[in-house]
Write a protein that holds these residues in place. Sequence first.
Motif, PDB file in Angstrom:
ATOM      1  N   ASP A  91       0.819  -1.224   0.000  1.00 42.76           N
ATOM      2  CA  ASP A  91       0.000   0.000   0.000  1.00 42.76           C
ATOM      3  C   ASP A  91       0.851   1.271   0.000  1.00 42.76           C
ATOM      4  OD1 ASP A  91       0.919   0.142   2.627  1.00 42.76           O
ATOM      5  OD2 ASP A  91      -1.002  -0.453   3.520  1.00 42.76           O
ATOM      6  N   GLY A  92       2.123   1.144   0.418  1.00 43.34           N
ATOM      7  CA  GLY A  92       3.013   2.298   0.405  1.00 43.34           C
ATOM      8  C   GLY A  92       2.701   3.336   1.468  1.00 43.34           C
ATOM      9  N   GLU A  93       1.747   3.054   2.353  1.00 43.42           N
ATOM     10  CA  GLU A  93       1.375   4.090   3.315  1.00 43.42           C
ATOM     11  C   GLU A  93       1.188   3.603   4.750  1.00 43.42           C
ATOM     12  OE1 GLU A  93      -2.078   5.461   1.223  1.00 43.42           O
ATOM     13  OE2 GLU A  93      -3.424   4.119   2.345  1.00 43.42           O
ATOM     14  N   CYS A  94       1.381   2.329   5.014  1.00 41.39           N
ATOM     15  CA  CYS A  94       1.244   1.870   6.408  1.00 41.39           C
ATOM     16  C   CYS A  94       2.553   2.166   7.160  1.00 41.39           C
ATOM     17  CB  CYS A  94       0.892   0.384   6.455  1.00 41.39           C
ATOM     18  SG  CYS A  94       2.234  -0.719   5.977  1.00 41.39           S
ATOM     19  N   CYS A  97       5.538   0.271   5.568  1.00 40.30           N
ATOM     20  CA  CYS A  97       5.999   0.812   4.285  1.00 40.30           C
ATOM     21  C   CYS A  97       6.743   2.126   4.494  1.00 40.30           C
ATOM     22  CB  CYS A  97       4.818   1.039   3.342  1.00 40.30           C
ATOM     23  SG  CYS A  97       4.165  -0.483   2.649  1.00 40.30           S
ATOM     24  N   CYS A 105       4.397  -5.055   5.190  1.00 34.39           N
ATOM     25  CA  CYS A 105       3.183  -4.284   4.890  1.00 34.39           C
ATOM     26  C   CYS A 105       1.917  -5.049   5.278  1.00 34.39           C
ATOM     27  CB  CYS A 105       3.133  -3.930   3.402  1.00 34.39           C
ATOM     28  SG  CYS A 105       1.611  -3.077   2.934  1.00 34.39           S
ATOM     29  N   GLU A 106       1.027  -4.341   5.988  1.00 37.59           N
ATOM     30  CA  GLU A 106      -0.202  -4.983   6.472  1.00 37.59           C
ATOM     31  C   GLU A 106      -1.146  -5.363   5.344  1.00 37.59           C
ATOM     32  OE1 GLU A 106      -1.318  -1.679   8.863  1.00 37.59           O
ATOM     33  OE2 GLU A 106      -0.467  -2.521  10.697  1.00 37.59           O
TER      34      GLU A 106
END
Length: 340
Positions: A91-94, A97, A105-106
């Motif tokens: 997702d690049g945002e957790c 990441c 990454c979740e």
Amino acid sequence: MRAMILDAPGEPLRAAEVPVPEAGAGQVLLRVRACAVCRTDLHVVDGELPEPRLPLIPGHQIVGTVEEIGGGVGGIAVGDRIGVPWLGWTDGECRYCLSGRENLCENARFTGYQIDGGYAEYAVADHRFCFPIPEGYPDLQAAPLLCAGLIGHRSLRFTGEAERLGLYGFGASAHIIAQVAVHQGRRVFAFTSPHDTEAQDFARDLGAEWAGSSEEAPPEELDAAIIFAPVGALVPAALGVVARGGTVVCAGIHMSDIPSFSYDLLWGERSVRSVANLTRQDGHEFLALAPEVPVRTEVVPFALEKANEALGALRGGRIRGAAVLVVDPSRESLQGQVDR
Ligand SMILES: [Zn+2]
Ligand SMILES: [Zn+2]
């Protein structure tokens, strides 16, 4: 296209003709040349990993050439030879990441698990998670670098400066990582199933200074050990042979239960840790390192339609090196190599 499909865990893969997938935005369509078989594929097929996409095309060590490019793809051209690994999307945002740990990454999606993989003539992949394949590696020999090599390398990194390195389970990963470890000046001790003298000979051929049964003690204490075999009982066994301060790294995604053991085995600042997935940085680092060593992969080729046989041979410990599905045997470089 021809594909091998998992309809339900526990069932053999089914050979089928299915539509060629289309490259969406950010994706590339690959003509698959070869796809190496990983122990994780076995765990997916056997139902040891929860909730795979179904029906599923397994396979996450894909070497292919780019056939089509979706919108917004940069840095990759039609005709390029690239590799697709296990980590297929993040997702690049957790919090993982954002802290350089995209392997954790979740919301990660994995190739050949939540995303259709390479047991087929074509596959689509997010171009951001693909790697260029080092020149000089034929398709078949390159494929096992993409997981056996990558995960092995990440595991090796977690052993720090360990000089005396134990490897439990001498399969696809260990046969690659033994070469890297020897290249780095480490001393390799290989442990196999009792009586698997063939694997022990193989380990010695690749530079192990000692090879024996996992039930044996090595000739001296080790500084670290990596467990590739999915056998929880090897954790206390490995702790029992590492020196104070030593690390035991569990490299697999699935393992049988670890039996309880005396705290004495952990005492002395020994540690046990697992390795999960890969980051893209792992991939770029390892694919740069492999030709320097140089890592030579030993492969046992199978035709695509023989994927069940390849999985069976892996399950039975009958593969020396890595099993690889040869998906496009029409190319000259592959002819005459597929005898199964
Ligand atoms: Zn994330
Ligand atoms: Zn794998």
